[in-house]
Scaffold this motif. Structure first.
Motif, PDB file in Angstrom:
ATOM      1  N   GLU A 110       0.811  -1.212   0.000  1.00 51.16           N
ATOM      2  CA  GLU A 110       0.000   0.000   0.000  1.00 51.16           C
ATOM      3  C   GLU A 110       0.846   1.265   0.000  1.00 51.16           C
ATOM      4  O   GLU A 110       0.305   2.369  -0.111  1.00 51.16           O
ATOM      5  N   ALA A 111       2.139   1.147   0.145  1.00 52.23           N
ATOM      6  CA  ALA A 111       3.015   2.321   0.237  1.00 52.23           C
ATOM      7  C   ALA A 111       4.300   2.075  -0.554  1.00 52.23           C
ATOM      8  O   ALA A 111       5.401   2.159  -0.018  1.00 52.23           O
ATOM      9  N   LEU A 112       4.159   1.768  -1.840  1.00 55.49           N
ATOM     10  CA  LEU A 112       5.324   1.525  -2.692  1.00 55.49           C
ATOM     11  C   LEU A 112       6.052   2.832  -2.979  1.00 55.49           C
ATOM     12  O   LEU A 112       5.471   3.920  -2.873  1.00 55.49           O
ATOM     13  N   SER A 113       7.292   2.728  -3.367  1.00 61.61           N
ATOM     14  CA  SER A 113       8.067   3.901  -3.738  1.00 61.61           C
ATOM     15  C   SER A 113       7.395   4.623  -4.909  1.00 61.61           C
ATOM     16  O   SER A 113       6.774   3.997  -5.769  1.00 61.61           O
ATOM     17  N   ASP A 114       7.548   5.927  -4.953  1.00 64.96           N
ATOM     18  CA  ASP A 114       7.038   6.704  -6.090  1.00 64.96           C
ATOM     19  C   ASP A 114       7.831   6.399  -7.354  1.00 64.96           C
ATOM     20  O   ASP A 114       7.338   6.599  -8.459  1.00 64.96           O
ATOM     21  N   ARG A 115       9.062   5.941  -7.195  1.00 60.13           N
ATOM     22  CA  ARG A 115       9.937   5.694  -8.338  1.00 60.13           C
ATOM     23  C   ARG A 115      10.148   4.198  -8.510  1.00 60.13           C
ATOM     24  O   ARG A 115      10.899   3.569  -7.761  1.00 60.13           O
ATOM     25  N   MET A 116       9.419   3.622  -9.454  1.00 59.93           N
ATOM     26  CA  MET A 116       9.531   2.197  -9.772  1.00 59.93           C
ATOM     27  C   MET A 116       9.472   2.024 -11.280  1.00 59.93           C
ATOM     28  O   MET A 116       8.911   2.864 -11.983  1.00 59.93           O
ATOM     29  N   ILE A 117      10.022   0.931 -11.781  1.00 60.64           N
ATOM     30  CA  ILE A 117       9.888   0.606 -13.193  1.00 60.64           C
ATOM     31  C   ILE A 117       8.405   0.321 -13.445  1.00 60.64           C
ATOM     32  O   ILE A 117       7.789  -0.468 -12.714  1.00 60.64           O
ATOM     33  N   PRO A 118       7.795   0.977 -14.447  1.00 60.72           N
ATOM     34  CA  PRO A 118       6.337   0.893 -14.632  1.00 60.72           C
ATOM     35  C   PRO A 118       5.763  -0.517 -14.748  1.00 60.72           C
ATOM     36  O   PRO A 118       4.719  -0.811 -14.152  1.00 60.72           O
ATOM     37  N   TYR A 119       6.393  -1.412 -15.495  1.00 55.13           N
ATOM     38  CA  TYR A 119       5.799  -2.748 -15.639  1.00 55.13           C
ATOM     39  C   TYR A 119       5.783  -3.490 -14.306  1.00 55.13           C
ATOM     40  O   TYR A 119       4.869  -4.256 -14.018  1.00 55.13           O
ATOM     41  N   CYS A 120       6.776  -3.250 -13.478  1.00 55.97           N
ATOM     42  CA  CYS A 120       6.830  -3.896 -12.164  1.00 55.97           C
ATOM     43  C   CYS A 120       5.709  -3.369 -11.277  1.00 55.97           C
ATOM     44  O   CYS A 120       5.025  -4.148 -10.604  1.00 55.97           O
ATOM     45  N   ARG A 121       5.498  -2.054 -11.280  1.00 54.27           N
ATOM     46  CA  ARG A 121       4.405  -1.482 -10.489  1.00 54.27           C
ATOM     47  C   ARG A 121       3.070  -2.083 -10.916  1.00 54.27           C
ATOM     48  O   ARG A 121       2.246  -2.471 -10.099  1.00 54.27           O
ATOM     49  N   GLU A 122       2.871  -2.191 -12.237  1.00 52.11           N
ATOM     50  CA  GLU A 122       1.620  -2.762 -12.727  1.00 52.11           C
ATOM     51  C   GLU A 122       1.471  -4.223 -12.301  1.00 52.11           C
ATOM     52  O   GLU A 122       0.400  -4.650 -11.878  1.00 52.11           O
ATOM     53  N   ALA A 123       2.539  -4.985 -12.406  1.00 48.15           N
ATOM     54  CA  ALA A 123       2.474  -6.388 -11.976  1.00 48.15           C
ATOM     55  C   ALA A 123       2.116  -6.483 -10.500  1.00 48.15           C
ATOM     56  O   ALA A 123       1.310  -7.334 -10.104  1.00 48.15           O
ATOM     57  N   LEU A 124       2.666  -5.609  -9.684  1.00 45.51           N
ATOM     58  CA  LEU A 124       2.364  -5.633  -8.249  1.00 45.51           C
ATOM     59  C   LEU A 124       0.898  -5.306  -7.977  1.00 45.51           C
ATOM     60  O   LEU A 124       0.292  -5.871  -7.072  1.00 45.51           O
ATOM     61  N   HIS A 125       0.313  -4.416  -8.776  1.00 41.99           N
ATOM     62  CA  HIS A 125      -1.126  -4.132  -8.641  1.00 41.99           C
ATOM     63  C   HIS A 125      -1.938  -5.382  -8.962  1.00 41.99           C
ATOM     64  O   HIS A 125      -2.913  -5.695  -8.271  1.00 41.99           O
ATOM     65  N   HIS A 126      -1.539  -6.110 -10.000  1.00 42.99           N
ATOM     66  CA  HIS A 126      -2.227  -7.360 -10.346  1.00 42.99           C
ATOM     67  C   HIS A 126      -2.074  -8.391  -9.231  1.00 42.99           C
ATOM     68  O   HIS A 126      -3.033  -9.089  -8.884  1.00 42.99           O
ATOM     69  N   ILE A 127      -0.877  -8.490  -8.682  1.00 44.13           N
ATOM     70  CA  ILE A 127      -0.632  -9.448  -7.609  1.00 44.13           C
ATOM     71  C   ILE A 127      -1.491  -9.097  -6.394  1.00 44.13           C
ATOM     72  O   ILE A 127      -2.103  -9.982  -5.783  1.00 44.13           O
ATOM     73  N   ALA A 128      -1.560  -7.825  -6.041  1.00 49.96           N
ATOM     74  CA  ALA A 128      -2.373  -7.399  -4.899  1.00 49.96           C
ATOM     75  C   ALA A 128      -3.851  -7.744  -5.106  1.00 49.96           C
ATOM     76  O   ALA A 128      -4.567  -8.033  -4.151  1.00 49.96           O
ATOM     77  N   ALA A 129      -4.292  -7.736  -6.382  1.00 51.22           N
ATOM     78  CA  ALA A 129      -5.690  -8.062  -6.710  1.00 51.22           C
ATOM     79  C   ALA A 129      -5.875  -9.551  -6.986  1.00 51.22           C
ATOM     80  O   ALA A 129      -6.951  -9.970  -7.403  1.00 51.22           O
ATOM     81  N   ASP A 130      -4.824 -10.342  -6.768  1.00 52.57           N
ATOM     82  CA  ASP A 130      -4.839 -11.790  -6.979  1.00 52.57           C
ATOM     83  C   ASP A 130      -5.134 -12.180  -8.430  1.00 52.57           C
ATOM     84  O   ASP A 130      -5.757 -13.196  -8.692  1.00 52.57           O
ATOM     85  N   ARG A 131      -4.666 -11.348  -9.363  1.00 51.85           N
ATOM     86  CA  ARG A 131      -4.753 -11.695 -10.782  1.00 51.85           C
ATOM     87  C   ARG A 131      -3.422 -12.338 -11.170  1.00 51.85           C
ATOM     88  O   ARG A 131      -2.371 -11.745 -10.995  1.00 51.85           O
ATOM     89  N   ARG A 132      -3.459 -13.530 -11.711  1.00 49.58           N
ATOM     90  CA  ARG A 132      -2.257 -14.322 -11.960  1.00 49.58           C
ATOM     91  C   ARG A 132      -1.603 -14.066 -13.309  1.00 49.58           C
ATOM     92  O   ARG A 132      -0.482 -14.503 -13.540  1.00 49.58           O
ATOM     93  N   PHE A 133      -2.300 -13.364 -14.228  1.00 55.51           N
ATOM     94  CA  PHE A 133      -1.764 -13.155 -15.570  1.00 55.51           C
ATOM     95  C   PHE A 133      -2.097 -11.744 -16.035  1.00 55.51           C
ATOM     96  O   PHE A 133      -3.174 -11.228 -15.765  1.00 55.51           O
ATOM     97  N   SER A 134      -1.124 -11.132 -16.752  1.00 56.69           N
ATOM     98  CA  SER A 134      -1.385  -9.819 -17.353  1.00 56.69           C
ATOM     99  C   SER A 134      -0.548  -9.651 -18.617  1.00 56.69           C
ATOM    100  O   SER A 134       0.408 -10.385 -18.851  1.00 56.69           O
ATOM    101  N   ILE A 135      -0.960  -8.682 -19.386  1.00 59.89           N
ATOM    102  CA  ILE A 135      -0.245  -8.283 -20.604  1.00 59.89           C
ATOM    103  C   ILE A 135       0.112  -6.824 -20.423  1.00 59.89           C
ATOM    104  O   ILE A 135      -0.709  -6.017 -19.941  1.00 59.89           O
ATOM    105  N   TYR A 136       1.335  -6.443 -20.797  1.00 64.84           N
ATOM    106  CA  TYR A 136       1.786  -5.077 -20.616  1.00 64.84           C
ATOM    107  C   TYR A 136       2.440  -4.552 -21.898  1.00 64.84           C
ATOM    108  O   TYR A 136       3.334  -5.181 -22.443  1.00 64.84           O
ATOM    109  N   GLY A 137       1.960  -3.414 -22.365  1.00 64.12           N
ATOM    110  CA  GLY A 137       2.607  -2.700 -23.462  1.00 64.12           C
ATOM    111  C   GLY A 137       2.258  -3.152 -24.858  1.00 64.12           C
ATOM    112  O   GLY A 137       2.781  -2.603 -25.837  1.00 64.12           O
ATOM    113  N   TRP A 138       1.388  -4.081 -25.023  1.00 61.53           N
ATOM    114  CA  TRP A 138       1.020  -4.540 -26.366  1.00 61.53           C
ATOM    115  C   TRP A 138      -0.095  -3.691 -26.902  1.00 61.53           C
ATOM    116  O   TRP A 138      -0.963  -3.245 -26.250  1.00 61.53           O
TER     117      TRP A 138
END
Length: 138
Positions: A110-138
Motif C-alpha cells: 500500500e506504500a510503494l516507492s514513487d519511483r519504480m519501473i512501470p511494468y513492475c508497479r503494474e504487476a504488483l497491482h495485479h498481484i495485490a488483486a490476486d490476478r495471476r496473468f497480465s499483458i503489458y505494453g502490447w
C-alpha cells in the motif's frame, strides 16, 4: 523471447524487499524487485534461487517458492516475466551488487516507492488483486 524472474521476498510484516537501481543505464534511481534473466537449461525456480543468492545473498529452498504472477511484456520485442513470492529464506538480505544497486528497502504493497519501473508497479497491482496473468505494453 526473453524470460525474467522476479522475487517478492516478503517479511513477517508483509513488506516486500526492493533494490534501487544504480549505474546500469536503465531506470537508475528506480526501485525494483530482485530479478534477472533465465539462463539456458535453467528452470524459472532455479533462476530465482540463483538470482536471490547473487543479488541479495539469501538462500531459498525451491520448495518455499510460490507462484504469484506472469506478465507478457512487449519490451525488447517480447518478454515473459515470472513473479514469485518467498516468505521463508536463510540469511540476512544484503546488497551483493553495489555496482548496480545503491539501496535495499522494504515496502508495503500500500506504500510503494514513487519511483519504480512501470511494468513492475503494474504487476504488483495485479498481484495485490490476486490476478495471476497480465499483458503489458502490447
Amino acid at each position: 523471447m526473453i524470460g525474467d524472474v522476479h522475487l517478492l521476498l516478503t517479511d513477517s510484516q508483509g513488506r516486500v524487499l526492493f533494490g534501487r537501481r544504480a549505474n546500469t543505464g536503465y531506470e537508475d534511481g528506480a526501485y525494483h524487485l530482485p530479478s534477472g534473466h533465465l539462463e539456458a537449461g535453467e528452470s524459472v525456480v532455479a533462476a530465482l534461487v540463483r538470482e536471490a543468492k547473487e543479488e541479495i545473498g539469501v538462500t531459498i529452498d525451491p520448495a518455499a517458492v510460490g507462484f504469484a504472477h506472469i506478465m507478457h511484456n512487449s519490451a525488447s520485442g517480447g518478454r515473459v516475466a515470472f513473479f514469485f513470492r518467498v516468505e521463508l529464506w536463510e540469511g540476512e538480505p544484503s546488497n551483493m551488487e553495489p555496482d548496480k544497486c545503491d539501496d535495499l528497502a522494504w515496502f508495503d504493497f500500500e506504500a510503494l516507492s514513487d519511483r519504480m519501473i512501470p511494468y513492475c508497479r503494474e504487476a504488483l497491482h495485479h498481484i495485490a488483486a490476486d490476478r495471476r496473468f497480465s499483458i503489458y505494453g502490447w
